[in-house]
Design an enzyme around this catalytic site. Structure first.
Site, PDB file in Angstrom:
ATOM      1  N   SER A   1       0.934  -1.365  -0.122  1.00  0.00           N
ATOM      2  CA  SER A   1      -0.096   0.050   0.038  1.00  0.00           C
ATOM      3  C   SER A   1       0.773   1.211   0.000  1.00  0.00           C
ATOM      4  CB  SER A   1      -0.865  -0.129   1.171  1.00  0.00           C
ATOM      5  OG  SER A   1      -0.280   0.660   2.145  1.00  0.00           O
ATOM      6  N   LYS A   2       0.077   2.253  -0.289  1.00  0.00           N
ATOM      7  CA  LYS A   2       0.815   3.563  -0.619  1.00  0.00           C
ATOM      8  C   LYS A   2       1.491   4.162   0.878  1.00  0.00           C
ATOM      9  CE  LYS A   2      -3.451   5.343  -1.869  1.00  0.00           C
ATOM     10  NZ  LYS A   2      -4.175   5.795  -2.966  1.00  0.00           N
ATOM     11  N   ARG A   3       0.794   3.443   2.110  1.00  0.00           N
ATOM     12  CA  ARG A   3       1.336   3.795   3.128  1.00  0.00           C
ATOM     13  C   ARG A   3       2.456   3.248   3.871  1.00  0.00           C
ATOM     14  NH1 ARG A   3      -3.765   2.866   7.083  1.00  0.00           N
ATOM     15  NH2 ARG A   3      -2.352   3.271   8.468  1.00  0.00           N
ATOM     16  N   ASP A   4       3.030   2.066   2.926  1.00  0.00           N
ATOM     17  CA  ASP A   4       4.331   1.734   3.372  1.00  0.00           C
ATOM     18  C   ASP A   4       5.443   2.620   3.123  1.00  0.00           C
ATOM     19  OD1 ASP A   4       2.925  -0.778   3.461  1.00  0.00           O
ATOM     20  OD2 ASP A   4       3.412  -1.686   1.452  1.00  0.00           O
TER      21      ASP A   4
END
Length: 664
Positions: free
Chosen positions: A286-289
């Site tokens: 995910s982009k939160r990684d």
RNA sequence: GGCCCCGUCGUCCAGCGGCUAGGACGCGACCCUUUCAAGGUUGAGACACGGGUUCGAUUCCCGUCGGGGUCACCA
């Protein structure tokens, strides 16, 4: 039968990430295969997080990947071949394709729903609901919104609407159906959601914008979407969409509920939920990684160094202190903080956005090829029994089918992507590689680009002057091709190129001689002798002097600054076991690869081999000292290429400098 | 935790009742070699477990275990 329409519907809240790219690819391929239309819709109903730059960037990335859309926002850009293109220019008139511009439509349908007693205003505040949720979760029970006691399905709640009309802040909720909801999924099969699992979800937020669920259902219907392929994380949302579709009918005027309904029910598109793309550890990519990685790094650093406070970090990365503090605390996942931290502290963030792969020097076709293999396969075999797994975009469009989509989540394997990329790069013709490489360098490594082609190439004259000296030696086209030959087998990505040819980019006077290499190769024990010869008893420096003389003799006698032309012919002959050209029997000739100005690198290699043989040395006995003198280290492309690229003047200057530095 | 999905080499895929379980990436070995690469040959490596169904299960069914997703006025 309705024409097939698929859509990719990103929310413009950041870059396009690889999962989205694969979804887009599958939707695109599905439509292409069946002669349907591929549509892009921008889901910008989150006012706080959406941005036009993001939308533009996502469209750019899609175009870079080679996915063009039939319907959607128009993107004007310059294509790979330098031609102007306008993707989406032939769109059907079912737009606008930005949801924020479709508010009147959503409101009309919500009004319609309200009139049918299938939606009602709810007045709880966010904080209130949050508190309730926490209480329920604390009891280890599942939180669901409780339908207020005064709501009766099918009956309009006049009292509530009176409050709403009076200006009280409210959301609009959908009256969920009581029974079981069945989702037919073309990938997963039937999925049943038991009665009572669906609560009365919000369809319009307090700010007047529709929620995702509502907007998708309306738009998919109004835009004629027939097939929805999306990530499996949406599977759980699908019952909501199906329930909505069951409760909605088409209006006579999409933007005005007062004109009444046509009575035609919404159709449920064919759904297909794609397996997720995961990190190597199995969690959802995910982009939160990126934020996670940066946060972990900061926490570790702060743990080690008490002086490193949020304020200190904020000062270093030039961002707001509170923002940094919130970031570290996990309150926000701002990518800009992550990126800034990575930049300031030399941390490398996980590559998850298409842009990351562009910047790292991957080829769009390879990215698509690799991504297509995550959750899909051709099922075809090559003649030699291997699987068909290397192909271009067009092949995917011609062979895609939903039946061959898998169900299992796939972990993203960077090494495999890298191998595919290296493979394609390695097989690329020199000229094409050169074009592709230079185009990449111009965007991502402008200084290297300048070093290769000179500063004034791209127009604008010679006024860039500031840098002066070092950019003053652009290479000839022939030399650029040798550079390519040196780079190709050593580059897994376009970004690897500069490393392999670093020696050529550095000024002759600035070559840094590796201490270990000097000790070992130039000053160490005697240079290795050829097999049947006695130990040479000569150091690398001794050999280097011989090599210098040899190179001097190999210059073109016409003072043109080239190597002498005989070397080119020598390089065109087959090479025997000693590394020397073998003369051909009369009447026999060898043909060189067409169009290659090759020959010279091979000829120079032969020159070295010849010297070694005359002196009774192993080839390495000559090559290694020369390599150190030329490149500063014992690691470099083939010597013949190095010499050809540098040309006699630069090569001799480097040898002379090396001799001066270490001899005596 | 509730609900949902998934389960073949380390990883990604093939297999759709009977196979020496195949390929790709990675890994090991060898060859080639003037360094680093590249290239060539080759090897090791998997059906999560337990019940059924069946003459026969990797394949069908059930359970266990394991993994993931999702539980927002984000999409």
């Amino acid at each position: 039968m309705r024409p097939i329409v698929t859509r990719f519907a990103p929310s413009p809240t950041g870059h396009l990430h690889v999962g989205g790219a694969r979804t887009a690819l599958f939707c695109w391929a599905f439509a292409r295969r069946l002669g349907g239309r591929f549509m892009i819709r921008i889901e910008d109903t989150d006012q706080a997080r959406s941005s036009d730059e993001s939308a533009r960037g996502i469209l750019e990335d899609l175009a870079w990947l080679g996915l063009s859309w039939d319907d959607g926002p128009v993107l004007k850009r310059t294509g790979a071949g330098g031609e102007a293109e306008a993707i989406g220019a032939g769109s059907r008139a079912v737009g606008p394709y930005f949801q924020a511009q479709r508010l009147a439509i959503y409101n009309a349908y919500i009004e319609h729903l309200v009139g049918a007693g299938l939606a009602y205003p709810a007045f709880e505040s966010g904080a209130e609901l949050e508190a309730r949720r926490k209480a329920v979760v604390a009891l280890k029970q599942t939180y669901r919104y409780q339908r207020p006691a005064d709501i009766v399905p099918g009956v309009v709640s006049e009292a509530r609407w009176a409050r709403a009309r009076a200006g009280e802040s409210h959301v609009v909720r959908f009256v969920s159906p009581a029974g079981e909801v069945l989702v037919k999924d073309s990938v997963l099969g039937d999925v049943r959601i038991a009665a009572g699992e669906l609560d009365d979800f919000v369809v319009r937020k307090a700010d007047g914008f529709p929620t995702y669920h509502f907007a998708v259902v309306i738009d998919d219907e109004l835009m004629g979407v027939t097939h929805v392929l999306r990530a499996q994380e949406h599977l759980i949302n699908t019952p909501k969409h199906v329930a909505l579709q069951a409760g909605l009918t088409r209006l006579i005027d999409d933007a005005d509920a007062s004109k009444g309904s046509t009575g035609v029910r919404f159709t449920t598109p064919v759904y297909g939920h794609l397996p997720l793309i995961c990190n190597p550890d199995g969690s959802k990519m995910s982009k939160r990684d990126k934020a996670k990685a940066a946060r972990k790094f900061l926490k570790d650093q702060m743990g080690k160094d008490a002086g490193l406070t949020a304020a200190a970090v904020a000062a270093k990365i030039k961002l707001d202190e509170k923002m940094v503090a919130d970031f570290v605390a996990g309150e926000i996942d701002a990518v800009e903080v992550a990126t800034a931290v990575a930049g300031a502290y030399g941390l490398s963030l996980p590559e998850i956005d298409v842009w990351d792969y562009r910047a790292s020097g991957y080829l769009p076709g390879v990215v698509m090829n690799y991504l297509s293999l995550l959750g899909w396969s051709t099922g075809q075999k090559n003649a030699d029994g291997t699987d068909v797994d290397r192909f271009e975009l067009g092949f995917i469009a011609a062979n895609f089918s939903v039946e061959r989509i898998g169900k299992k989540e796939a972990r993203f394997d960077r090494a495999k992507l890298l191998a595919f990329n290296a493979d394609v790069l390695g097989k690329m013709p020199d000229e094409e590689f050169l074009r592709t490489w230079l185009r990449w360098l111009a965007v991502h490594e402008p200084s290297v680009h300048r070093g290769l082609v000179g500063a004034d190439r791209a127009g604008g004259g010679k006024d860039g002057g500031a840098g002066g000296g070092s950019a003053s030696t652009p290479f000839t086209h022939e030399q650029l091709l040798w550079l390519v030959q040196a780079v190709k087998p050593r580059a897994k990505t376009l970004a690897d190129g500069q490393r392999a040819i670093g020696f050529a980019l550095v000024d002759d006077g600035a070559v840094v001689f590796d201490v270990g290499a000097v000790a070992k190769v130039l000053r160490g024990a005697s240079a290795p002798a050829s097999k049947d010869a006695a130990p040479s008893g000569r150091t690398g420096l001794d050999v280097l002097r011989l090599a210098a003389a040899e190179l001097r003799g190999a210059q073109s006698p016409d003072q043109s600054g080239h190597w002498k032309s005989e070397l080119i012919e020598m390089g065109s002959l087959p090479v025997g076991p000693a590394g020397l050209p073998v003369s051909l029997p009369a009447g026999v000739s060898v043909s060189l690869p067409a169009g290659l100005p090759a020959g010279l690198p091979a000829g120079l290699d032969s020159l070295i081999a010849g010297l070694a043989q005359r002196e009774g040395l192993a080839i390495g006995g000559v090559a290694q000292p020369l390599r150190v003198a030329l490149c500063g280290s014992t690691v470099s492309p083939g010597l013949g290429h190095c010499l050809a690229i540098l040309g006699p003047a630069r090569a001799l200057a480097r040898v002379a400098r090396c001799l001066k530095e270490f001899d005596g």
